[in-house]
Scaffold this motif. Structure first.
Motif, mmCIF file in Angstrom:
data_model
loop_
_atom_site.group_PDB
_atom_site.id
_atom_site.type_symbol
_atom_site.label_atom_id
_atom_site.label_comp_id
_atom_site.label_asym_id
_atom_site.label_seq_id
_atom_site.Cartn_x
_atom_site.Cartn_y
_atom_site.Cartn_z
ATOM 1 N N LYS A 123 37.411 53.590 41.145
ATOM 2 C CA LYS A 123 37.432 52.306 40.437
ATOM 3 C C LYS A 123 36.962 51.178 41.344
ATOM 4 O O LYS A 123 37.435 51.013 42.466
ATOM 5 C CB LYS A 123 38.830 52.002 39.909
ATOM 6 C CG LYS A 123 38.852 50.764 39.015
ATOM 7 C CD LYS A 123 40.176 50.603 38.286
ATOM 8 C CE LYS A 123 40.124 49.439 37.306
ATOM 9 N NZ LYS A 123 41.386 49.293 36.549
ATOM 10 N N GLY A 124 36.009 50.404 40.838
ATOM 11 C CA GLY A 124 35.473 49.287 41.595
ATOM 12 C C GLY A 124 34.385 49.659 42.574
ATOM 13 O O GLY A 124 33.863 48.789 43.277
ATOM 14 N N GLU A 125 34.023 50.932 42.609
ATOM 15 C CA GLU A 125 32.978 51.386 43.534
ATOM 16 C C GLU A 125 31.645 51.530 42.810
ATOM 17 O O GLU A 125 31.586 51.697 41.598
ATOM 18 C CB GLU A 125 33.364 52.734 44.154
ATOM 19 C CG GLU A 125 34.647 52.716 44.953
ATOM 20 C CD GLU A 125 34.526 51.892 46.219
ATOM 21 O OE1 GLU A 125 33.378 51.641 46.648
ATOM 22 O OE2 GLU A 125 35.565 51.516 46.791
ATOM 23 N N LEU B 59 26.640 33.602 46.844
ATOM 24 C CA LEU B 59 27.706 34.590 46.696
ATOM 25 C C LEU B 59 27.541 35.707 47.718
ATOM 26 O O LEU B 59 26.416 36.090 48.054
ATOM 27 C CB LEU B 59 27.702 35.180 45.278
ATOM 28 C CG LEU B 59 28.199 34.255 44.172
ATOM 29 C CD1 LEU B 59 28.038 34.913 42.813
ATOM 30 C CD2 LEU B 59 29.659 33.865 44.398
ATOM 31 N N PRO B 60 28.646 36.258 48.206
ATOM 32 C CA PRO B 60 28.551 37.349 49.189
ATOM 33 C C PRO B 60 28.019 38.624 48.555
ATOM 34 O O PRO B 60 28.071 38.803 47.333
ATOM 35 C CB PRO B 60 29.999 37.510 49.661
ATOM 36 C CG PRO B 60 30.825 37.040 48.507
ATOM 37 C CD PRO B 60 30.047 35.914 47.887
ATOM 38 N N SER B 61 27.530 39.508 49.392
ATOM 39 C CA SER B 61 26.945 40.756 48.894
ATOM 40 C C SER B 61 27.964 41.632 48.192
ATOM 41 O O SER B 61 27.603 42.485 47.369
ATOM 42 C CB SER B 61 26.306 41.529 50.050
ATOM 43 O OG SER B 61 27.274 41.819 51.056
ATOM 44 N N SER B 62 29.264 41.452 48.485
ATOM 45 C CA SER B 62 30.293 42.279 47.849
ATOM 46 C C SER B 62 30.358 42.044 46.344
ATOM 47 O O SER B 62 30.709 42.947 45.586
ATOM 48 C CB SER B 62 31.663 41.988 48.473
ATOM 49 O OG SER B 62 32.016 40.620 48.288
ATOM 50 N N LEU B 63 30.041 40.832 45.900
ATOM 51 C CA LEU B 63 29.946 40.560 44.464
ATOM 52 C C LEU B 63 28.476 40.720 44.107
ATOM 53 O O LEU B 63 27.680 39.801 44.217
ATOM 54 C CB LEU B 63 30.444 39.146 44.141
ATOM 55 C CG LEU B 63 30.921 38.915 42.707
ATOM 56 C CD1 LEU B 63 31.745 37.641 42.597
ATOM 57 C CD2 LEU B 63 29.779 38.871 41.712
ATOM 58 N N SER C 72 38.890 38.372 45.941
ATOM 59 C CA SER C 72 39.884 39.245 45.311
ATOM 60 C C SER C 72 39.340 40.644 45.041
ATOM 61 O O SER C 72 40.042 41.462 44.431
ATOM 62 C CB SER C 72 40.372 38.617 44.005
ATOM 63 O OG SER C 72 40.986 37.361 44.255
ATOM 64 N N GLY C 73 38.106 40.895 45.430
ATOM 65 C CA GLY C 73 37.559 42.238 45.300
ATOM 66 C C GLY C 73 36.729 42.494 44.073
ATOM 67 O O GLY C 73 36.325 43.640 43.816
ATOM 68 N N SER D 205 40.229 44.253 36.908
ATOM 69 C CA SER D 205 40.240 44.071 38.358
ATOM 70 C C SER D 205 38.875 44.230 39.006
ATOM 71 O O SER D 205 38.731 44.004 40.209
ATOM 72 C CB SER D 205 41.210 45.075 39.001
ATOM 73 O OG SER D 205 40.804 46.415 38.705
ATOM 74 N N THR D 206 37.862 44.614 38.231
ATOM 75 C CA THR D 206 36.536 44.855 38.786
ATOM 76 C C THR D 206 35.501 43.859 38.296
ATOM 77 O O THR D 206 34.642 43.409 39.042
ATOM 78 C CB THR D 206 36.058 46.284 38.444
ATOM 79 O OG1 THR D 206 36.957 47.221 39.039
ATOM 80 C CG2 THR D 206 34.648 46.543 38.935
ATOM 81 N N ARG D 207 35.584 43.494 37.023
ATOM 82 C CA ARG D 207 34.626 42.555 36.431
ATOM 83 C C ARG D 207 35.387 41.391 35.812
ATOM 84 O O ARG D 207 36.532 41.537 35.387
ATOM 85 C CB ARG D 207 33.776 43.259 35.366
ATOM 86 C CG ARG D 207 34.595 44.071 34.386
ATOM 87 C CD ARG D 207 33.742 44.795 33.366
ATOM 88 N NE ARG D 207 34.510 45.768 32.610
ATOM 89 C CZ ARG D 207 35.334 45.490 31.614
ATOM 90 N NH1 ARG D 207 35.517 44.224 31.248
ATOM 91 N NH2 ARG D 207 35.989 46.445 30.978
#
Length: 771
Positions: free
Chosen positions: A744-746, A551-555, A515-516, A470-472
């Motif tokens: 997770k994901g941070e 790509l957005p900064s979130s990715l 999707s995060g 879910s993160t990579r």
């Protein structure tokens, strides 16, 4: 650098600007087009011409004759499945202009990622589709201009040998207001694929089209699949299995949009048995995966097809509370004889083995894993058995002879058509699909009997993918390899190089960002070859810049594997050193340190040229990690030559190294040489390499001690539930105390307290997490 904002810049202003530049001497110096007297031109800059489409591989130290291999996807197709047999239609966009000079300038702007010639100005937009924006601003086609130059699906007039002019008129008449029949015919004569751009003169000679192919609509032809000499096989009548006398049964597979909930069983009438069987619909699947990241990514696509197209569920969801998204990393998970958990299913309705053939004994491992499932099928169990991946491509029909219980042998290039093929399996057919194929973003949209090429492209365009994390996420950018190293089986099982378009790659990455997801890894067997099969030719550095900008900064993290030193460029080093999203990590397989061994391997570089790359990396990105691959005990390798491998390792000091003893692989040149190295010598050399690699890895880990580094938290530490684990930008694994549900994901800033050989241990430096 400045940027033109399109909500300010009017179409008229852009037209004036482009017209002005069309008269610039710079344009005429850089144009790669044909003369205006020619009716069409492709922006092909490869050294190979479109006429030959082949590459010669030089004799490797006198051990064989020179060989020629196809390097273009269309040239690699068999006569049974040629371009016009497979390609039913293409999805097109175009820009229509009045002069060849203007079309060349537009192409130059597009190919430079939006940079205006001679200016430090970027012509860009938020979704990264520069071509569509150019069409809106400069195209003379009033029917397509406001829709970004969209023409839509255009049928191939030569599909299945169809040359009837009345039929062509009928199927393509909807687009004739934008593009003429002659232009369409010329386009398909170029045997275009997704991502290609072609310029074509209008029929009346008054203007030029610049046409981009977004995708191809590929269809499977069962009649050609069983043609004499084809590697594709469809057996519609199954024989009784030896020993049991049972006819092999498979559950029914139905597309989600075609399922009738009231029909839960299918009646199979097998002429060979004269019996009628009631077979239930498939509900649960199990996938066992072996091999590299490419195979893991393939399994995610397979799961996406099974769930998204066929409505199946992972077996884990029937047996426990698992979400079923994890992929088995071996071929050792066999059906259990007993199951203490109460469940609705203890065996799957379909078992799929996604196989790897890169190492020795790979085929035997597959046979061992197949045994229990074949036994279930012989006992009368309704079970679909699928063998996919590289062993499937390598062995083909031989797998069916060895295990007649197998229902489908699936080469990697046929994953987009898995849904259609399983529907055939559910009807009682046995299939082997290993002929070369052209890549399509959504190849499984239709068979010869279905699919309408006039349909609109929508958000569900690409083959569905069920991500394993879910993160990579893995993102394929190029398939296949044209190198034919003498030890490597990849070209024979993965086919010729086929690059995805930048726009398609970006769209997949944007969906991941929405999707995060925080990190993507771009995949390719030879990722530095990205774009050399495209018209116009693109580069991997182009792709890195394109993704980093759009790509957005979130990715925030982009990784990639695997590079080839022969094609590695300074521009990639600059991209890794300077682009904020591209992680400072280089995966640079060297395979051997001795120049003679490298020539025997047909690697195309030397010790010195490899080290020149390493010195450039150390100079421009001094904190970057450098990883590699090495093979010891290659045929003919002397002790002195092996010592050069150790010398190279001492000079580089790799952060991580994948180490292998050479093993002969089918259909490779080195496997037939008579100077094979004894296994005990190979083992000794492998141990020495492993010892030195561990020493260097620890040294590289120690540079992190006392530093505060950014770590993307991925999972819980499987050995300590109170700890989490993640990776630095350089790819080093880090363990530290923390709550996985919170982290997770941070991005966590972690102080490194302990350096281990392959990992680090630390603690959160402060409570604040990076956004």
């Amino acid at each position: 650098m400045t940027s033109i904002s399109f909500w300010i810049a009017s179409a008229a202003l852009i037209v004036v600007y482009v017209e002005a530049w069309s008269r610039s001497p710079l344009l005429h110096r850089t144009s790669t087009s044909k003369t205006s007297s020619q009716k069409h031109s492709t922006y092909q800059t490869n050294e190979q011409t479109a006429a030959d489409g082949m590459a010669v591989l030089a004799d490797s130290d006198g051990k064989g004759k020179n060989k020629w291999f196809p390097i273009k996807p269309a040239d690699a197709l068999s006569p049974h499945n040629d371009y016009d047999t497979l390609v039913k239609a293409a999805y097109l966009r175009h820009v229509l202009v009045s002069s060849e000079e203007m079309v060349d300038l537009i192409m130059e702007i597009y190919s430079k990622g939006g940079m205006l010639p001679g200016k430090d100005v970027s012509y860009s937009q938020s979704d990264g589709d520069i071509f569509s924006r150019l069409a809106k601003d400069v195209s003379l086609c009033t029917n397509s201009r406001e829709d970004g130059g969209k023409i839509g699906w255009v049928d191939n007039p030569n599909h299945n040998g169809n040359t009837d002019s009345e039929n062509i008129e009928k199927i393509n008449q909807v687009v004739y207001g934008m593009i003429s029949p002659e232009v369409i015919r010329n386009l398909f004569q170029e045997r275009v694929k997704g991502g290609d751009i072609v310029k074509l003169l209008t029929t009346d000679g008054t203007g030029w089209h610049l046409i981009r192919v977004d995708d191809l609509h590929i269809v499977l032809q069962p009649s050609n699949a069983v043609a004499e000499g084809s590697k594709n096989i469809i057996n519609k009548q199954r024989s009784k299995l030896k020993g049991s006398g049972n006819v092999p049964l498979s559950p029914v597979f139905q597309k989600v949009d075609a399922v009738n909930s009231s029909e839960r069983n299918n009646i199979i009438d097998n002429d060979q048995s004269n019996l009628i069987y009631s077979v239930p619909n498939a509900q649960y699947y199990k996938i066992l995966t072996a091999g590299c990241q490419m195979n893991v990514a393939d399994s995610e696509r397979i799961m996406g097809v099974l769930e998204g197209e066929l409505g199946l569920k992972p077996l884990e969801s029937a047996n426990d509370d698992d979400d079923g998204t994890t992929v088995d990393t071996s071929l050792l998970a066999l059906p259990s004889k007993s199951n203490k958990k109460k469940s609705t299913a203890t065996t799957p309705d379909i078992i799929l083995l996604n196989t790897c053939t890169i190492r020795d004994h790979a085929e035997q491992k597959v046979y061992d894993a197949l045994g229990p499932y074949a036994s279930l099928k012989r006992s009368g169990k309704s079970l679909a058995i699928v063998v996919a991946g590289c062993v499937a491509q390598q062995e083909g029909e031989a797998l069916l002879r060895r295990f007649p219980e197998i229902d489908l042998v699936l080469g990697p290039q046929y994953i987009p058509w898995l849904g259609e093929l399983l529907v055939e399996v559910g009807k009682g057919s046995q299939l082997c699909m290993t002929e070369n194929m052209i890549w399509s973003e959504r190849g499984g949209v239709g068979t010869a009997e279905s699919g309408d090429s006039t349909r609109e492209k929508d958000g569900d365009w690409m083959v569905p993918i069920k991500r394993g994390h879910s993160t990579r996420a893995w993102v394929n950018v190029i398939y296949g390899c044209n190198e034919h190293c003498t030890y490597c089986v990849v070209p024979s099982v993965r086919g010729v190089e086929q690059s995805r378009s930048m726009e398609a790659i970006l769209q997949e990455c944007l969906q991941l960002a929405e999707s995060g997801y925080k990190e993507i890894t771009l995949l390719g067997q030879n990722i530095d070859a990205y774009g050399r099969d495209m018209m116009p030719r693109r580069t991997f550095a182009d792709l890195l810049h394109y993704l980093n900008e759009n790509l957005p900064s979130s990715l925030s993290r982009i990784r990639y594997v695997t590079s080839h030193p022969r094609y590695f460029s300074d521009r990639v080093i600059d991209a890794v050193a300077n682009l904020d999203k591209v992680c400072e990590c280089f995966h640079m397989p060297f395979q051997a340190g001795d120049d003679k061994v490298l020539r025997d391997m047909r690697r195309g570089y030397s010790y010195d040229s490899y080290m020149n790359i390493i010195r450039k990396i150390r100079n421009k990105a001094p904190d970057a990690s450098i990883c590699g691959d090495v093979i010891v005990g290659f045929p003919g390798e002397t002790e002195e030559e092996f010592q050069r491998t150790l010398d190279l390792m001492e000079e580089v000091k790799f952060d991580n190294l994948n180490m292998f003893a050479y093993s002969p692989r089918p259909n490779t040149e080195a496997a037939n040489w008579d100077n094979q190295i004894p296994q005990d010598v190979q083992s000794d050399r492998l141990q020495r390499v492993q010892s030195l690699a561990a020493k260097h890895a620890l040294e590289r880990s120690q540079r992190y001690l006392g530093r505060v580094v950014e770590v993307l938290v991925e999972d819980r530490n499987p050995k300590n539930g109170n700890e989490v684990m993640g990776r630095t930008r350089q790819g080093r694994q880090v363990f530290f105390p923390g709550d996985i549900n919170q982290l997770k994901g941070e991005m966590a800033m972690v102080e490194i307290l302990e350096a281990r050989t392959w990992s680090l241990v630390g603690r959160i430096a402060h409570d604040d997490l990076n956004p």
